[in-house]
Design an enzyme around this catalytic site. Structure first.
Site, PDB file in Angstrom:
ATOM      1  N   SER A  45       0.841  -1.198   0.000  1.00  0.00           N
ATOM      2  CA  SER A  45       0.000   0.000   0.000  1.00  0.00           C
ATOM      3  C   SER A  45       0.874   1.245   0.000  1.00  0.00           C
ATOM      4  O   SER A  45       2.004   1.224   0.505  1.00  0.00           O
ATOM      5  CB  SER A  45      -0.896   0.022   1.245  1.00  0.00           C
ATOM      6  OG  SER A  45      -1.592   1.249   1.353  1.00  0.00           O
ATOM      7  N   TYR A  83      -1.864  -0.103  10.656  1.00  0.00           N
ATOM      8  CA  TYR A  83      -2.056  -0.548   9.277  1.00  0.00           C
ATOM      9  C   TYR A  83      -0.869  -0.087   8.433  1.00  0.00           C
ATOM     10  O   TYR A  83      -0.287  -0.874   7.674  1.00  0.00           O
ATOM     11  CB  TYR A  83      -3.356   0.021   8.706  1.00  0.00           C
ATOM     12  CG  TYR A  83      -3.516  -0.251   7.233  1.00  0.00           C
ATOM     13  CD1 TYR A  83      -3.911  -1.496   6.771  1.00  0.00           C
ATOM     14  CD2 TYR A  83      -3.245   0.744   6.289  1.00  0.00           C
ATOM     15  CE1 TYR A  83      -4.043  -1.754   5.414  1.00  0.00           C
ATOM     16  CE2 TYR A  83      -3.373   0.496   4.926  1.00  0.00           C
ATOM     17  CZ  TYR A  83      -3.766  -0.758   4.496  1.00  0.00           C
ATOM     18  OH  TYR A  83      -3.878  -1.007   3.149  1.00  0.00           O
ATOM     19  N   LYS A 103       1.978  -2.515   6.319  1.00  0.00           N
ATOM     20  CA  LYS A 103       2.281  -2.429   4.900  1.00  0.00           C
ATOM     21  C   LYS A 103       3.750  -2.054   4.663  1.00  0.00           C
ATOM     22  O   LYS A 103       4.360  -2.472   3.675  1.00  0.00           O
ATOM     23  CB  LYS A 103       1.345  -1.437   4.210  1.00  0.00           C
ATOM     24  CG  LYS A 103      -0.105  -1.921   4.173  1.00  0.00           C
ATOM     25  CD  LYS A 103      -0.246  -3.272   3.476  1.00  0.00           C
ATOM     26  CE  LYS A 103      -1.682  -3.704   3.308  1.00  0.00           C
ATOM     27  NZ  LYS A 103      -1.839  -4.979   2.587  1.00  0.00           N
TER      28      LYS A 103
END
Length: 246
Positions: free
Chosen positions: A137, A150, A154
């Site tokens: 991401s 999060y 990533k």
């Protein structure tokens, strides 16, 4: 038909980016196993595109072992592995994320890659060929506030991609990643907290091309990186982001 004769596993392939990748792979001639925690949705997607399906939790070793065995039984070999399964926590201060949510994000976004490396890549090693694509991401490159864990998961995946590429290159296995910007997928509302015109406009204002990414965007990039056209490309983490990371 750039993937004619190839077999592929796409994790989290029943919806969102995974579904876009699975559709593109089938359209380009590959046989695809759709692995998803939602077995019913995986079955529906497989019926729609002409693939196979397997319901599993990619954060559980027994499930990943069973997925590998089922794929080899049905297809005979695994040429391409797409590690797409992923989750997020709701946007909030880093200290307010619950321990359960943190554990879930790390298990699905990071541990799943470890497990596929442990139980699927040995098959590629035995054949001295294969291609792995990790769906990371832009969050791992240019983190958004209030999505700290999060973002971190990533970033882990990006580093893992490069490390895997260096280790596996002598064995004929390529490893790359794509870094999508926020897209029209089931996770979009979770990233934003709530889906309102105002919040959408705020997200879009950070993307120079002025639109969210789509599953079709990811399918096209994934197809290129997993095809022979990209035979000299490994260790690349390609932003598919409309210019957000410039």
């Amino acid at each position: 038909m750039r993937l004619r004769g190839k077999t592929a596993i796409v994790t989290g392939g029943a919806s969102g980016f995974g579904a876009g990748i699975a559709r593109k792979f089938v359209a380009e001639g590959a046989k695809v196993m759709i692995a998803d925690i939602n077995a019913e949705a995986a079955d529906a997607m497989a019926s729609e595109i002409g693939g196979l399906s397997f319901g599993c939790n990619m954060a559980m070793s027994d499930d990943v072992i069973a997925l590998s065995e089922a794929t080899l039984k049905a297809m005979g070999q695994i040429d391409i592995l797409v590690n797409n399964a992923g989750v997020t926590h709701l946007p909030q201060a880093m200290e307010d994320v619950t321990e359960d949510d943190f554990d879930r994000v790390i298990a699905v976004n990071a541990k799943s890659v470890f497990l596929t490396a442990k139980y699927i890549i040995p098959h590629m090693k035995s054949r001295e060929t294969g291609c792995v694509l990790n769906v990371a991401s832009t969050a791992g490159v240019s983190p958004r506030p209030r999505l700290s864990w999060y973002n971190a998961s990533k970033g882990w995946m990006i580093t893992a991609t490069r490390s895997m590429a260096v280790e596996l290159a002598p064995l004929g296995i390529r490893v790359n990643a794509i870094n999508p910007v926020a897209g029209e997928t089931p996770l979009l509302k979770s990233f934003m907290g709530e889906d309102t015109p105002e919040i959408r406009e705020k997200f879009l204002s950070t993307i120079p091309l002025g639109r969210f990414s789509t599953p079709e965007d990811m399918g096209s990039a994934a197809c290129f990186l997993c095809s022979e056209e990209a035979s000299m490309i490994t260790g690349v983490c390609m932003e598919i982001d409309g210019g957000r990371c410039i």
